[in-house]
Design an enzyme around this catalytic site. Sequence first.
Site, PDB file in Angstrom:
ATOM      1  CD  GLU A 357       6.721  -8.360  -2.281  1.00  0.00           C
ATOM      2  OE1 GLU A 357       7.421  -7.645  -1.554  1.00  0.00           O
ATOM      3  OE2 GLU A 357       5.621  -8.827  -1.902  1.00  0.00           O
TER       4      GLU A 357
HETATM    5  C1  TNX Z   1       5.097  -5.140  -0.412  1.00  0.00           C
HETATM    6  S1  TNX Z   1       3.772  -3.698  -2.546  1.00  0.00           S
HETATM    7  C2  TNX Z   1       4.107  -5.921  -0.965  1.00  0.00           C
HETATM    8  C3  TNX Z   1       3.081  -6.515  -0.116  1.00  0.00           C
HETATM    9  C4  TNX Z   1       3.317  -6.212   1.338  1.00  0.00           C
HETATM   10  C5  TNX Z   1       3.760  -4.785   1.483  1.00  0.00           C
HETATM   11  C6  TNX Z   1       3.905  -4.363   2.901  1.00  0.00           C
HETATM   12  C7  TNX Z   1       3.608  -5.028  -3.089  1.00  0.00           C
HETATM   13  C8  TNX Z   1       3.139  -5.004  -4.440  1.00  0.00           C
HETATM   14  N1  TNX Z   1       3.911  -6.078  -2.312  1.00  0.00           N
HETATM   15  O1  TNX Z   1       3.011  -7.903  -0.326  1.00  0.00           O
HETATM   16  O2  TNX Z   1       2.126  -6.428   2.018  1.00  0.00           O
HETATM   17  O3  TNX Z   1       4.973  -4.624   0.825  1.00  0.00           O
HETATM   18  O4  TNX Z   1       4.198  -3.003   3.008  1.00  0.00           O
END
Ligand code: TNX
Length: 552
Positions: A357
């Site tokens: 992300e």
């Molecule tokens: C996605 S999974 C994210 C996290 C969040 C999560 C909540 C991932 C690598 N990143 O930053 O906490 O979803 O479900």
Amino acid sequence: MPLRSDPPPKGAHVRRHHRTTPRIRRSPRLHRLLGTLLLVAAAGVFTAGSAPAAAAAPVPLDQVIPAPAQVTPGGAPYRITAGTAIRVDPDPEARRVAEYLAGILRPSTGYRLPVTAQGSSGIRLRLADGGYGAEGYRLDSEAGRVTLTAATPAGLFHGVQTLRQLLPAAVEKDTVQPGPWTVAGGTITDHPRYGYRGAMLDVARHFLTVDQVKRYIDQLALYKINTLHLHLSDDQGWRIAVDSWPRLATYGGSTQVGGGPGGFYTKDDYREIVRHAASRFLQVVPEIDMPGHTNAALASYAELNCDGVAPPLYTGTSVGFSSLCVPKDVTYDFVDDVLREIAALTPGPYLHIGGDEAHSTSHADYVAFMNRVQPLVAKYGKTVIGWHQLTGATPVPGALAQYWGLDSTKAAEKEQVAQAARNGTGLILSPADRIYLDMKYDKNTRLGLSWAGYVEVKRSYDWDPGTYLPGAPASAVRGVEAPMWTETLQKSADLEFMAFPRLPGAAELGWSPATTHDWDTYKARLAAQAPRWDALGIAYYRSPQVPWPTAG
Ligand code: TNX
């Protein structure tokens, strides 16, 4: 991704459902048979711990989670008595496993259970070569003894978890229980499908204390999970002391989601977690998430920001707004220092560098950043793990990518990961719509998120890691990991409500041969774990998909 507000706690206590018995005409013989069956069933229920000891039938050898590779029931059962000793080969680590077993058995049996190198009856833990592999074991249960044999102390430890599950659930209690402590006769030969069987805790969104982490480690060990991945930094908090950049922890760790006081691990705290994990044969994989998810670091040191201005601390739950400054050299001094200090705290081979992300980092910057940072992991003798977005840059040879997509993830993204896998990048599978333990079970679940959908127990269990990602060779899959993100979770009871009953399924996907995979038999084994969770003080979600024992 803003959080949805939590609905009222309707689903918090899901009640057992009632079964209606159809009225059928029965012959006298059938009647007698049914009577016997009822008695047997009652004996099974009484195993939960509330009934006359003599009625208890031993747990069948195939009732274990994760399902063992091979089970051959038969022969006389073994019974632990006041005179039982635990015999162990003269190896210090094997002896520690024996002491750990004694520590589980003594409070509930009330027996002395001395650990000794002498004798051949009782409970024996033996180290021997015999094709058991690094984590496999064999359990032989017969009239005078139960013998665990393994090539390694880790194998003995996993065998101990099996033995534990073959004893009545009351063995988990910390006060003396009536017994009897009988293990069904027969042989189990067992070894894991995958070498990497993980669970992740996000200690950044809400800080978790050393004791909370240790409690979770103990629960993971019961299901033969061998890796604890700690998500140590995120926008909301930096949770590990770094001597060369002290404000990361003291300032960057000073709050959490919702604005509470947060916290961080001193190096001694962290060593204590690593030590406790090792005593349960788990490795710890530390994650410093970069270049996104870094607001806590950016807030702690102004020079890490491209504009030289530190942002405020963040206590919300959005993602994707922060980035380390890719063009600045100080960024890599920072990353080098952090990785050096964390590598020094890490006996295991892996450092996780996040990489998910990074929505505020341009693609070119992301690639440049990963190209500079991955060699720093190697410089400190460690192997890279990154979230699967790493495959959009160039994973270094030996790197592992942790896939967290969904069934609905675009084919092109899946193919990017599959192609990396075909080129040698190993995969850890954490599909969010299967084993993200922070996903709500259904619309009434009082905790958790639902961006990946609702994930009930069957959905969580019913997939095959070996064939999951189209185009990825089965040989690329190193294992399975169940992440627990903590935007909505604050205490052990919250973690346990989300992990149980889904975590044992993730553990089984990582350990058991694909041939044992079957929802209908699994759900009965899962239901039989409930009295054990009750004895351990684990308040689990009573999923309507699972036939829980009514006496539990
Ligand atoms: C996605 S999974 C994210 C996290 C969040 C999560 C909540 C991932 C690598 N990143 O930053 O906490 O979803 O479900």
